[in-house]
Design an enzyme around this catalytic site. Structure first.
Site, mmCIF file in Angstrom:
data_model
loop_
_atom_site.group_PDB
_atom_site.id
_atom_site.type_symbol
_atom_site.label_atom_id
_atom_site.label_comp_id
_atom_site.label_asym_id
_atom_site.label_seq_id
_atom_site.Cartn_x
_atom_site.Cartn_y
_atom_site.Cartn_z
ATOM 1 N N LYS A 75 0.847 -1.197 0.000
ATOM 2 C CA LYS A 75 0.000 0.000 0.000
ATOM 3 C C LYS A 75 0.879 1.242 0.000
ATOM 4 O O LYS A 75 2.046 1.229 0.401
ATOM 5 C CB LYS A 75 -0.948 0.027 1.202
ATOM 6 C CG LYS A 75 -0.282 0.063 2.587
ATOM 7 C CD LYS A 75 0.138 1.441 3.072
ATOM 8 C CE LYS A 75 0.809 1.393 4.436
ATOM 9 N NZ LYS A 75 1.511 2.653 4.784
ATOM 10 N N VAL A 96 11.038 -4.742 3.478
ATOM 11 C CA VAL A 96 10.679 -4.891 4.889
ATOM 12 C C VAL A 96 10.830 -3.552 5.606
ATOM 13 O O VAL A 96 11.776 -2.800 5.350
ATOM 14 C CB VAL A 96 11.577 -5.953 5.545
ATOM 15 C CG1 VAL A 96 11.258 -6.096 7.034
ATOM 16 C CG2 VAL A 96 11.420 -7.295 4.828
ATOM 17 N N GLY A 154 4.112 -6.427 6.084
ATOM 18 C CA GLY A 154 3.778 -7.364 7.153
ATOM 19 C C GLY A 154 2.288 -7.408 7.433
ATOM 20 O O GLY A 154 1.706 -8.489 7.617
ATOM 21 N N ASP A 206 -2.871 -1.611 10.553
ATOM 22 C CA ASP A 206 -3.090 -1.575 9.107
ATOM 23 C C ASP A 206 -3.710 -2.856 8.565
ATOM 24 O O ASP A 206 -4.104 -2.899 7.392
ATOM 25 C CB ASP A 206 -1.772 -1.327 8.369
ATOM 26 C CG ASP A 206 -1.282 0.107 8.496
ATOM 27 O OD1 ASP A 206 -2.067 0.971 8.937
ATOM 28 O OD2 ASP A 206 -0.117 0.370 8.149
#
EC number: 2.7.1.148
Length: 280
Positions: free
Chosen positions: A11, A96, A103, A137
């Protein structure tokens, strides 16, 4: 046993306003969140034995209980209470700790995949209630729409339809701790929040709302973020901004050719991560 393979999209944040610090240590936010088709790949297989394993093989991403995807799978197996386990392998294509929600997207995708494999029949709303306990999120990736997110990010409303855009993502590889960013954010009393456009018919409409309060912390500490923004705009991006708490910067383009040309020029010899993606 049953198995499936799913894609977990990244995103970007078109907007990130920090409203106030909450008594629980979190912050109330106003964000506009958009999925893009840079995706991790997640393979899930149920097993007859009760063991749960998550394997990623990526530096900085733990296997096992330290992985948010493991926690998501564990929650679903506990709900099923059927004595089954699962093996999950994750191919990480999303950088990451990059401000791209990798994640959280992995966790959301595991929740949805396990719901299907275990035939639990949970609604998206029920999955979102599980997801928010894993990360703020996570519900957004279950929502599956461009969203206005408020609260800590869990209060979601669908945004009006937006034009499909090409997005250049560049990550310079500096480490930015989300906790550090919020700890060092100076909250000033702000007036009324800027009103969002009611319609988004052009790229310019989207670019008009690009704003990220967290840049006030990250750019002084990591000037390369501002350098990348300037370079993107110089190479044809109609708007450019840091996503989330960074350090990834995204630029918006009308077409793939423009985004690819900018990518080639911008990252040549830099060693930076760069990818061109389309909005979902």
């Amino acid at each position: 046993m049953k198995s499936l393979t799913l894609k977990a999209p990244a995103k970007v944040n078109y907007l990130l306003d920090v409203i106030r610090r909450r008594p629980d240590g979190y912050h109330d936010l106003r964000m506009v969140m958009q999925r893009v088709n840079l995706c991790d790949e997640i393979a899930i297989a149920l097993t007859d034995s009760p063991e749960l394993s998550v394997c990623c093989g990526k530096d900085g991403v733990p296997d096992g209980p330290g992985n948010i995807a493991w926690k998501a799978a564990r929650a679903m197996l506990d709900l099923a209470a059927g004595g089954q386990g699962a093996t999950i392998s994750i191919v990480k294509n999303i950088p990451v700790a990059a401000g791209l929600g990798g994640g959280s997207s992995d966790a959301a995708t595991v929740l949805m995949g396990m719901n299907q494999l275990l035939e639990l029949g949970l609604t998206d709303q029920e999955l979102m209630r599980i997801g928010v306990k894993l990360g703020a999120d996570v519900p957004f990736f279950i929502f599956k729409k461009t969203a206005l997110a408020e609260g800590i990010g869990e209060q979601l409303r669908a945004m009006p339809p937006m034009p499909a855009l090409w997005v250049l993502l560049v990550n310079p590889g500096v480490h930015v701790s989300t906790a550090w960013v919020y700890k060092n954010l100076r909250l000033t009393s702000r007036g009324e929040l800027a009103k969002l456009p009611q319609f988004f018919s052009t790229v310019e409409d989207v670019c008009s709302m690009l704003s990220n309060d967290l840049e006030s912390v990250t750019i002084p500490a990591f000037p390369v973020i501002a350098d990348i923004k300037r370079a993107m705009l110089a190479k044809g991006a109609l708007g450019a901004m840091m996503s989330g708490s960074g350090p990834t910067v995204f630029g918006l383009f009308r077409d793939r050719e423009g985004a690819e040309a900018a990518r080639a020029e911008l990252v040549e010899g830099s060693g930076w991560f760069a990818a061109v993606a389309e909005t979902l």
